[in-house]
Write an enzyme that holds these catalytic residues in place. Sequence first.
Site, PDB file in Angstrom:
ATOM      1  N   GLN A  23      -3.600  -6.454  -7.899  1.00 52.35           N
ATOM      2  CA  GLN A  23      -4.119  -7.044  -6.667  1.00 52.35           C
ATOM      3  C   GLN A  23      -5.318  -6.250  -6.178  1.00 52.35           C
ATOM      4  O   GLN A  23      -5.252  -5.021  -6.056  1.00 52.35           O
ATOM      5  CB  GLN A  23      -3.081  -7.085  -5.554  1.00 52.35           C
ATOM      6  CG  GLN A  23      -3.609  -7.922  -4.374  1.00 52.35           C
ATOM      7  CD  GLN A  23      -2.770  -7.848  -3.123  1.00 52.35           C
ATOM      8  OE1 GLN A  23      -2.643  -6.789  -2.518  1.00 52.35           O
ATOM      9  NE2 GLN A  23      -2.216  -8.980  -2.708  1.00 52.35           N
ATOM     10  N   GLY A  40       7.957 -12.755   2.963  1.00 55.20           N
ATOM     11  CA  GLY A  40       8.117 -12.489   4.387  1.00 55.20           C
ATOM     12  C   GLY A  40       9.546 -12.536   4.877  1.00 55.20           C
ATOM     13  O   GLY A  40       9.797 -12.477   6.083  1.00 55.20           O
ATOM     14  N   HIS A  69       2.711 -15.481   2.663  1.00 55.21           N
ATOM     15  CA  HIS A  69       3.464 -14.716   3.661  1.00 55.21           C
ATOM     16  C   HIS A  69       3.594 -15.629   4.879  1.00 55.21           C
ATOM     17  O   HIS A  69       2.595 -15.971   5.505  1.00 55.21           O
ATOM     18  CB  HIS A  69       2.730 -13.432   4.020  1.00 55.21           C
ATOM     19  CG  HIS A  69       3.492 -12.549   4.954  1.00 55.21           C
ATOM     20  ND1 HIS A  69       3.408 -11.184   4.916  1.00 55.21           N
ATOM     21  CD2 HIS A  69       4.373 -12.829   5.948  1.00 55.21           C
ATOM     22  CE1 HIS A  69       4.186 -10.660   5.846  1.00 55.21           C
ATOM     23  NE2 HIS A  69       4.784 -11.659   6.486  1.00 55.21           N
ATOM     24  N   GLU A  83      -2.735  -3.017  -3.135  1.00 50.34           N
ATOM     25  CA  GLU A  83      -4.108  -3.510  -3.048  1.00 50.34           C
ATOM     26  C   GLU A  83      -5.097  -2.377  -3.334  1.00 50.34           C
ATOM     27  O   GLU A  83      -5.018  -1.303  -2.736  1.00 50.34           O
ATOM     28  CB  GLU A  83      -4.385  -4.060  -1.645  1.00 50.34           C
ATOM     29  CG  GLU A  83      -5.833  -4.521  -1.459  1.00 50.34           C
ATOM     30  CD  GLU A  83      -6.221  -4.710   0.004  1.00 50.34           C
ATOM     31  OE1 GLU A  83      -7.154  -5.468   0.275  1.00 50.34           O
ATOM     32  OE2 GLU A  83      -5.577  -4.081   0.862  1.00 50.34           O
ATOM     33  N   ARG A 129       9.406  -5.248   1.917  1.00 48.09           N
ATOM     34  CA  ARG A 129      10.136  -4.141   2.542  1.00 48.09           C
ATOM     35  C   ARG A 129      11.581  -4.009   2.061  1.00 48.09           C
ATOM     36  O   ARG A 129      12.081  -2.899   1.929  1.00 48.09           O
ATOM     37  CB  ARG A 129      10.078  -4.293   4.063  1.00 48.09           C
ATOM     38  CG  ARG A 129       8.712  -3.919   4.637  1.00 48.09           C
ATOM     39  CD  ARG A 129       8.557  -4.300   6.091  1.00 48.09           C
ATOM     40  NE  ARG A 129       8.782  -5.730   6.276  1.00 48.09           N
ATOM     41  CZ  ARG A 129       9.703  -6.245   7.089  1.00 48.09           C
ATOM     42  NH1 ARG A 129      10.474  -5.452   7.796  1.00 48.09           N
ATOM     43  NH2 ARG A 129       9.837  -7.552   7.203  1.00 48.09           N
ATOM     44  N   VAL A 171       0.841  -1.194   0.000  1.00 42.42           N
ATOM     45  CA  VAL A 171       0.000   0.000   0.000  1.00 42.42           C
ATOM     46  C   VAL A 171       0.877   1.245   0.000  1.00 42.42           C
ATOM     47  O   VAL A 171       1.852   1.333   0.764  1.00 42.42           O
ATOM     48  CB  VAL A 171      -0.938  -0.002   1.225  1.00 42.42           C
ATOM     49  CG1 VAL A 171      -1.693   1.317   1.330  1.00 42.42           C
ATOM     50  CG2 VAL A 171      -1.924  -1.165   1.126  1.00 42.42           C
ATOM     51  N   CYS A 211      -3.581  -9.483   4.166  1.00 47.22           N
ATOM     52  CA  CYS A 211      -3.344  -8.226   4.875  1.00 47.22           C
ATOM     53  C   CYS A 211      -4.115  -8.198   6.196  1.00 47.22           C
ATOM     54  O   CYS A 211      -5.338  -8.351   6.213  1.00 47.22           O
ATOM     55  CB  CYS A 211      -3.762  -7.047   4.022  1.00 47.22           C
ATOM     56  SG  CYS A 211      -3.468  -5.440   4.818  1.00 47.22           S
TER      57      CYS A 211
END
Length: 508
Positions: free
Chosen positions: A104, A232, A200, A60, A260, A37, A133
């Site tokens: 997505q 992840g 994830h 998303e 990330r 996001v 999420c």
Amino acid sequence: MVPTLSQRLCRAHSRGGMIVNSLTLCYQGKVILAPMVRVGTLPMRLLALDYGADIVYCEELIDIKMLQCKRVVNEVLDTIDFVAPDERVVFRTCERERSKVVFQMGSADADRALAVAKLVENDVAGIDINMGCPKEYSTKGGMGAALLSDPDKIEKILSTLVKGICKPVTCKIRILPTLEDTLNLVKRIERTGVAAIAVHGRKKEERPQHPVHCDIIKAIAEAVSIPVIANGGSHDHIKVYSDLEAFRQETSASSVMVARAAMWNPSIFRKEGLQPLEEIMQEYIKYAVRYDNHYTNTKYCLCQMLREQLETPQGKKLHAAQSSQEICDAFELGSFYEKTTAELAAKAATLQNDAQEDDDQAGDAEVIKMAVKFDKRQYPPQITPKMCLLEWCRKEKLAQPVYETIQRPVDRLFRSCVTVSERKYCSALWDKSKKLAEQAAAIVCLRSLGLPEGKLGDDTQSPLMHKRKVEERELWKDRENEEALPGGVPHKKPHLTMGTNNSAPDRP
């Protein structure tokens, strides 16, 4: 039996009598930009592709919001935009990523999910449903990780998409409290015919600081025959490019999805190694300017890259920036900003002029045109040209005016044509909203017919203004009669806004 991914890649197959092209997106041996996001917008996706990502996911996007959008070809930016009613671009993509981008969506309804998928499928490479999420903005509508507790709904959504569209369908999940429940779920998902499952490796209540469960991802990969995408590993496992393969091997997954670690440094996908952060941020900014990314989104992504450097002089300049130009200045890209925005403005002007010429040449000779615009400052608050035209049609016992409005794709401006008594009238000028365009069309009609349009100064001629004045006089008479009754209470004169000086009309 549902065909496997490899079978679907090798041949075309038939759904409902319609021949569908074989799928081209493969999820084996890929490094993938995860959906994030506020991060997974067009500039970041393109930058990830530059550095070596095989597939990129958009952030998303919620089904209800997307269903309000219309698809617009943006000839200035060479993009496809999905634009909300408030003119905000919800999703922007381009030809460069068409065979690589996965859309997505957040959805808890199979029919809505299918409608959105059909809206975007010709502009993307695949469709993914967010089922992992844990954030409230996703789960509060029964979406995201909330779906994990409703396998029936998961099956219905995925089955509907697989049967209803031509592009590969995937989903992204988190692991369940027990391995048994997790394996039962992924096997049920596999039976829907999806092309891959992204996992994830954390439970929905776990956060990045918690270790990723590589053993659970491995068990999933061994339990199903479709590709499993491991996700992840940014916190503990993925620091450089070679770590991507190590994480894939540890999880026995087909591919690796990075969130990330890619947000902090998109060159994580570069086989030759990480690039200097300054260079990466400049390249990101160039994409942001080139594709007219909103400065707040650009600023957010750059802040994620800077991290501990936000307190440096450059970081402070970024934090203070309130426009794309100020962001460019903070990174010594001021001249690039000026040059690029000037080129885009010139391109927009050229396209607009070409569109105007084409429209004039192809215009209907029977349409009466005038170069007029509606300026509400020239009209009393309660009077508009549309009202005057409607009142005149009623008085003449004609059918009420019919407005047809079109939007020009190049600049998203509007023009309206009004039909009155089988004659068409429109302004030769384009307006920024549908309402303004309709008012302009009404002005053309009224002026062509020699009728007052309700402007300040026209009140002595306008039938509508005369009608309003009569109503006001009747109001004053009623109030005077009330005051004259025994025990009547004086009334304060109401503030009336009809008339050229916004004062109450004289009483007879």
